[in-house]
Design a protein around this motif. Structure first.
Motif, PDB file in Angstrom:
ATOM      1  N   VAL A   1       0.749   6.238   4.531  1.00 39.76           N
ATOM      2  CA  VAL A   1       1.008   7.662   4.729  1.00 39.76           C
ATOM      3  C   VAL A   1       2.189   7.786   5.677  1.00 39.76           C
ATOM      4  O   VAL A   1       2.120   7.358   6.837  1.00 39.76           O
ATOM      5  CB  VAL A   1      -0.221   8.388   5.297  1.00 39.76           C
ATOM      6  CG1 VAL A   1       0.091   9.869   5.499  1.00 39.76           C
ATOM      7  CG2 VAL A   1      -1.414   8.219   4.369  1.00 39.76           C
ATOM      8  N   GLU A   2       3.274   8.361   5.198  1.00 40.10           N
ATOM      9  CA  GLU A   2       4.512   8.483   5.966  1.00 40.10           C
ATOM     10  C   GLU A   2       4.781   9.945   6.270  1.00 40.10           C
ATOM     11  O   GLU A   2       4.725  10.797   5.372  1.00 40.10           O
ATOM     12  CB  GLU A   2       5.678   7.875   5.182  1.00 40.10           C
ATOM     13  CG  GLU A   2       6.996   7.880   5.919  1.00 40.10           C
ATOM     14  CD  GLU A   2       8.123   7.315   5.084  1.00 40.10           C
ATOM     15  OE1 GLU A   2       8.888   6.494   5.595  1.00 40.10           O
ATOM     16  OE2 GLU A   2       8.221   7.708   3.911  1.00 40.10           O
ATOM     17  N   THR A   3       5.063  10.240   7.520  1.00 38.47           N
ATOM     18  CA  THR A   3       5.368  11.609   7.935  1.00 38.47           C
ATOM     19  C   THR A   3       6.712  11.620   8.659  1.00 38.47           C
ATOM     20  O   THR A   3       7.074  10.658   9.347  1.00 38.47           O
ATOM     21  CB  THR A   3       4.278  12.169   8.863  1.00 38.47           C
ATOM     22  OG1 THR A   3       4.120  11.296   9.994  1.00 38.47           O
ATOM     23  CG2 THR A   3       2.946  12.275   8.142  1.00 38.47           C
TER      24      THR A   3
ATOM     25  N   THR B   1       2.731   9.853   0.491  1.00 37.91           N
ATOM     26  CA  THR B   1       1.622   8.909   0.403  1.00 37.91           C
ATOM     27  C   THR B   1       1.902   7.927  -0.723  1.00 37.91           C
ATOM     28  O   THR B   1       2.221   8.337  -1.844  1.00 37.91           O
ATOM     29  CB  THR B   1       0.292   9.635   0.145  1.00 37.91           C
ATOM     30  OG1 THR B   1       0.074  10.607   1.176  1.00 37.91           O
ATOM     31  CG2 THR B   1      -0.872   8.650   0.136  1.00 37.91           C
ATOM     32  N   TYR B   2       1.775   6.643  -0.397  1.00 42.26           N
ATOM     33  CA  TYR B   2       2.021   5.588  -1.380  1.00 42.26           C
ATOM     34  C   TYR B   2       0.818   4.643  -1.414  1.00 42.26           C
ATOM     35  O   TYR B   2       0.154   4.415  -0.391  1.00 42.26           O
ATOM     36  CB  TYR B   2       3.286   4.794  -1.032  1.00 42.26           C
ATOM     37  CG  TYR B   2       4.510   5.636  -0.784  1.00 42.26           C
ATOM     38  CD1 TYR B   2       5.228   6.181  -1.834  1.00 42.26           C
ATOM     39  CD2 TYR B   2       4.941   5.909   0.512  1.00 42.26           C
ATOM     40  CE1 TYR B   2       6.355   6.963  -1.609  1.00 42.26           C
ATOM     41  CE2 TYR B   2       6.058   6.684   0.753  1.00 42.26           C
ATOM     42  CZ  TYR B   2       6.759   7.212  -0.308  1.00 42.26           C
ATOM     43  OH  TYR B   2       7.862   7.989  -0.074  1.00 42.26           O
TER      44      TYR B   2
ATOM     45  N   LEU C   1      -4.092  11.041  13.669  1.00 41.66           N
ATOM     46  CA  LEU C   1      -3.141   9.942  13.536  1.00 41.66           C
ATOM     47  C   LEU C   1      -2.211  10.130  12.343  1.00 41.66           C
ATOM     48  O   LEU C   1      -1.054   9.708  12.377  1.00 41.66           O
ATOM     49  CB  LEU C   1      -3.901   8.620  13.409  1.00 41.66           C
ATOM     50  CG  LEU C   1      -3.079   7.336  13.388  1.00 41.66           C
ATOM     51  CD1 LEU C   1      -2.313   7.173  14.690  1.00 41.66           C
ATOM     52  CD2 LEU C   1      -3.962   6.128  13.142  1.00 41.66           C
ATOM     53  N   LEU C   2      -2.718  10.796  11.297  1.00 42.44           N
ATOM     54  CA  LEU C   2      -1.909  10.990  10.096  1.00 42.44           C
ATOM     55  C   LEU C   2      -1.013  12.216  10.179  1.00 42.44           C
ATOM     56  O   LEU C   2      -0.016  12.297   9.469  1.00 42.44           O
ATOM     57  CB  LEU C   2      -2.823  11.113   8.872  1.00 42.44           C
ATOM     58  CG  LEU C   2      -3.699   9.896   8.553  1.00 42.44           C
ATOM     59  CD1 LEU C   2      -4.597  10.197   7.367  1.00 42.44           C
ATOM     60  CD2 LEU C   2      -2.853   8.675   8.280  1.00 42.44           C
ATOM     61  N   ASP C   3      -1.363  13.192  11.019  1.00 43.86           N
ATOM     62  CA  ASP C   3      -0.567  14.412  11.109  1.00 43.86           C
ATOM     63  C   ASP C   3       0.809  14.126  11.705  1.00 43.86           C
ATOM     64  O   ASP C   3       0.976  13.179  12.495  1.00 43.86           O
ATOM     65  CB  ASP C   3      -1.286  15.452  11.974  1.00 43.86           C
ATOM     66  CG  ASP C   3      -2.459  16.096  11.242  1.00 43.86           C
ATOM     67  OD1 ASP C   3      -2.490  16.001  10.002  1.00 43.86           O
ATOM     68  OD2 ASP C   3      -3.336  16.673  11.904  1.00 43.86           O
TER      69      ASP C   3
END
Length: 497
Positions: free
Chosen positions: A188-190, A234-235, A357-359
């Motif tokens: 997950v890349e932000t 998301t990959y 953590l993903l935000d």
């Protein structure tokens, strides 16, 4: 009046299987202890001084196996890491320069490190969509990358979230039955939204006859909205070890991989993954190019919006220059620092445990959270859970007091795991790599503080990947790098240590 109690479903019961051995010794250390005792006894038959010398030598060799860090590494592991870093730095292998003016053959911008020997292939799936396949030649592995548009958790009923979690667990358990699958990863890349996509969608649609006020409002929205928005990608990577790949042709391998994608895609949709589609070779190269040089993210999006493609190839997706230090990895326009998971949250957690953590995080140029999964085949799973159950029962029967109370809870958890595995559940080993990219090395201290705050909310225990920042950076990319496939020592022997 009646009071309705709302119960929130919790999750947990992940366990680190107990290693066979005495105390903190692994299997190898335990065998060494008993073997050393036999040698000392035999030496005592000849002379007492020889027995003392053998005992001292055996203690010096075996003692480092008993001393362990909080994340389970022994002294030999720590020394091997430091010695490896010293050798790489002495040989200047921590520096990388590519391009036409470098000494690299071909004059291309090849990705460095573990990606230097990776090649790209491309095929078409049953829906005639192009998909790229990364061939890891040194291990003869093949990686397919899927791009997902997951459904958000906002304004979703808890019952629906529970269904998603259950179906995601079912999808992970299916990986153990996937032929030749070596591992999978969810990345997950932000990053802050550069606003290129919004401008390309809105500005061309503004009519020339629109009122000035309406035009001004739309232009202001396009200009101001990216300041408060973010980009999230998301990959999912699936890495296969194809048997007999050296004798099989390229087209045969691509056809085999294409036929496997359909079943896995359908499972992702039911688990809340949204629309999942394989990425083309060009899209994979773009993702890697932006990771090494975050400053070109807006240009890549602008080219795709204008022309539908960038024409970027895998051989040109690496950085022009990179430098690895003990604590950071410097590459083109960014400086990255990575962390590795050492301990999952103890006790139970809710489905939103990783949300913070993903935000997106203000002040961070790019952030990647990579969840790595190693599926275990059913036969090995049964053997692992049964051995873990016997070890937990032995510890409960041989301890007393407060330690016994904790050992009894370990027995209950091991019994539940064994029952679920016997009922058909899969066993999957997992880990996590988090990479944070900032603009300069001066921003690294702020990134460290941000990570401490995020980890406190998620109850995760992680350590910085010092002296292996370049390798951790590669593992967090959606390119199928599996850490357990990169070691010279076999995975089974490492577990015994």
């Amino acid at each position: 009046m009646s009071t309705e109690v709302i119960k929130t479903r919790t999750y947990g019961n992940w366990r680190r299987p107990r290693k066979a051995g005495l105390g903190s010794f692994g299997l190898v250390g335990t065998v060494g202890v008993f073997g050393g005792l036999v040698v000392v006894l035999l030496a005592s038959l000849f002379s007492l001084s020889a027995a003392v010398v053998m005992a001292v030598a055996g203690t010096l060799v075996l003692a480092p196996l008993a001393v362990r860090t909080p994340d389970g590494r022994n002294v030999y592991n720590v020394l091997a890491l430091r010695i490896g870093w010293s050798r790489r730095r002495a040989k200047r292998q921590n520096l990388y320069v590519s391009g036409p003016l470098s000494a690299r053959p071909g004059g291309r911008f090849r990705p460095p490190g573990m990606l230097s020997r990776v090649t790209m292939m491309e095929g078409r799936d049953p829906y005639d969509r192009r998909f790229g396949v990364l061939h890891h030649r040194y291990r003869n592995l093949f990686t397919v990358v899927l791009g997902c548009e997951p459904d958000g958790g906002s304004l979703v009923d808890p019952e629906q979230v529970d269904v998603w979690v259950a179906l995601w667990g079912d999808w992970l358990s299916r990986l153990a039955h996937e032929p030749d699958l070596r591992g999978a990863a969810v990345i997950v890349e932000t990053a802050p939204d550069p606003g290129t996509r919004l401008a390309s969608e809105v500005l061309p649609r503004i009519s020339a006859e629109a009122p000035p006020v309406a035009r001004a409002v739309m232009e202001e929205i396009v200009d101001q909205y990216p300041n408060a928005s973010s980009e999230m990608n998301t990959y999912i990577t699936l890495t296969y070890g194809m048997p007999g790949a050296a004798k099989r042709g390229k087209e045969e391998i691509l056809t085999d991989l294409a036929l496997r994608l359909q079943g896995l895609n359908s499972g992702l949709v039911g688990a809340g993954g949204g629309t999942a589609a394989p990425l083309s070779a060009e899209r994979i190269a773009e993702v890697v190019r932006v990771a090494y040089d975050p400053a070109v993210a807006a240009d890549v999006l602008d080219l795709r919006a204008r022309y539908g493609a960038t024409g970027l190839e895998w051989l040109d997706s690496g950085p022009a220059a990179a430098r690895e230090t003990v604590t950071t990895y410097q590459h083109d326009s960014g400086v990255s620092r990575s962390w590795l998971l050492t301990l999952a949250p103890r006790g139970t957690v809710r489905s939103s445990v990783l949300r913070s953590l993903l935000d997106p995080v203000p002040g961070i140029r790019r952030k990647r959270v990579a969840l790595l999964y190693r599926p275990i085949d059913p036969a090995t799973s049964a053997r692992i859970v049964e051995a873990d159950r016997r070890s937990a029962q032995f510890m409960a029967n041989s301890t007393r007091g407060l330690v016994r109370a904790r050992a009894v809870s370990e027995v209950a958890a091991a019994e539940q795991t064994a029952a679920e595995e016997a009922a058909g559940a899969g066993l999957v080993e997992f880990s996590m790599v988090v990479t944070v990219t900032v603009d300069s090395a001066a921003d690294i201290p702020d990134a460290n503080v941000t990570m401490r705050n995020l980890l406190g909310a998620t109850r995760l225990s992680m350590r910085a990947a010092d002296r292996m920042q370049a390798a951790a950076f590669s593992c967090a990319l959606p390119v199928g790098i599996l850490p357990w496939e990169q070691t010279m020592i076999p995975h089974e022997l490492q577990e015994a240590l």
